[in-house]
Design a protein around this motif. Sequence first.
Motif, short mmCIF file in Angstrom:
data_model
loop_
_atom_site.label_atom_id
_atom_site.label_comp_id
_atom_site.label_asym_id
_atom_site.label_seq_id
_atom_site.Cartn_x
_atom_site.Cartn_y
_atom_site.Cartn_z
N GLU A 35 73.41 15.69 33.95
CA GLU A 35 72.99 14.67 32.97
C GLU A 35 72.60 15.32 31.65
O GLU A 35 72.91 14.79 30.57
N ARG A 36 71.96 16.46 31.68
CA ARG A 36 71.64 17.17 30.43
C ARG A 36 72.91 17.60 29.69
O ARG A 36 72.98 17.55 28.47
N LEU A 37 73.92 18.02 30.44
CA LEU A 37 75.16 18.50 29.83
C LEU A 37 76.04 17.37 29.31
O LEU A 37 76.67 17.49 28.25
N ILE B 117 83.78 22.80 25.82
CA ILE B 117 82.55 22.16 26.27
C ILE B 117 82.67 21.78 27.75
O ILE B 117 83.75 21.71 28.31
N THR B 118 81.51 21.52 28.33
CA THR B 118 81.44 21.04 29.71
C THR B 118 81.44 19.51 29.68
O THR B 118 80.68 18.90 28.93
N LEU B 119 82.30 18.91 30.49
CA LEU B 119 82.36 17.45 30.58
C LEU B 119 83.02 17.04 31.88
O LEU B 119 83.43 17.88 32.68
N ALA C 256 73.94 9.25 35.36
CA ALA C 256 73.02 8.40 36.12
C ALA C 256 73.71 7.12 36.58
O ALA C 256 73.53 6.68 37.71
N ARG C 257 74.52 6.53 35.73
CA ARG C 257 75.24 5.31 36.11
C ARG C 257 76.24 5.58 37.24
O ARG C 257 76.38 4.78 38.15
N ALA C 258 76.89 6.71 37.21
CA ALA C 258 77.83 7.05 38.28
C ALA C 258 77.09 7.27 39.59
O ALA C 258 77.56 6.86 40.66
N VAL C 259 75.93 7.87 39.53
CA VAL C 259 75.15 8.11 40.74
C VAL C 259 74.64 6.80 41.30
O VAL C 259 74.73 6.55 42.51
N TRP D 192 80.45 22.30 40.71
CA TRP D 192 79.50 21.25 41.06
C TRP D 192 78.17 21.56 40.40
O TRP D 192 77.70 22.70 40.44
N TYR D 193 77.57 20.54 39.79
CA TYR D 193 76.29 20.69 39.10
C TYR D 193 75.27 19.75 39.72
O TYR D 193 75.59 18.58 40.02
#
Length: 186
Positions: free
Chosen positions: A168-170, A72-74, A176-179, A161-162
Amino acid sequence: MAITDSEIAGVLTAYLERYPQEAGQLGEPLRLLAEGRGFASRRTFPMHVTAGALLVRDHTEVLLIEHLAYGITLQPGGHLEPTDTTLIGAAMRELSEETGIDPEQVVPVSAHPAYLEFGQVPARPAKDEPDHYHLDIGYAFATGDAEVGRIQESEVTGAAWYPLDVAERLVGSRIARAVITSTGIR
């Protein structure tokens, strides 16, 4: 000196003071930590602690990995090591190890975690691990122009990089909190 259960519990308690709405989902790890069983060790069951890193680049992108074992992507992250002395240091170590990012190009944006997540992990017989739980403690980091280097091929099949909305979808709302944290709003 290795990270202690009381240090982990302190981080969890401080996190819940900032985000009391998450108390219901973090009650079990808080209860387990009170038992003092060495949860920094990956050999402690039914739970142990992991450290994650959300690296935001230029307020527009987040670095994610393709996890080999889970497919998975994380966000980058992983188990604590006996040589880790802080949780944020463990997160930075994992970020650098898995993605080859130069830690000199990365700045932690807060001493407080951006997220805590308690989740079940399936058994891994090859590593002699039963079903168990991870308490993943994730920190936000920022960079202006860091690039992915040599990935840790034993754990990661890719790193990229995404755009924030895709990340956020992945990965979920922790992006959002990190941003928010990395832009200094919080």
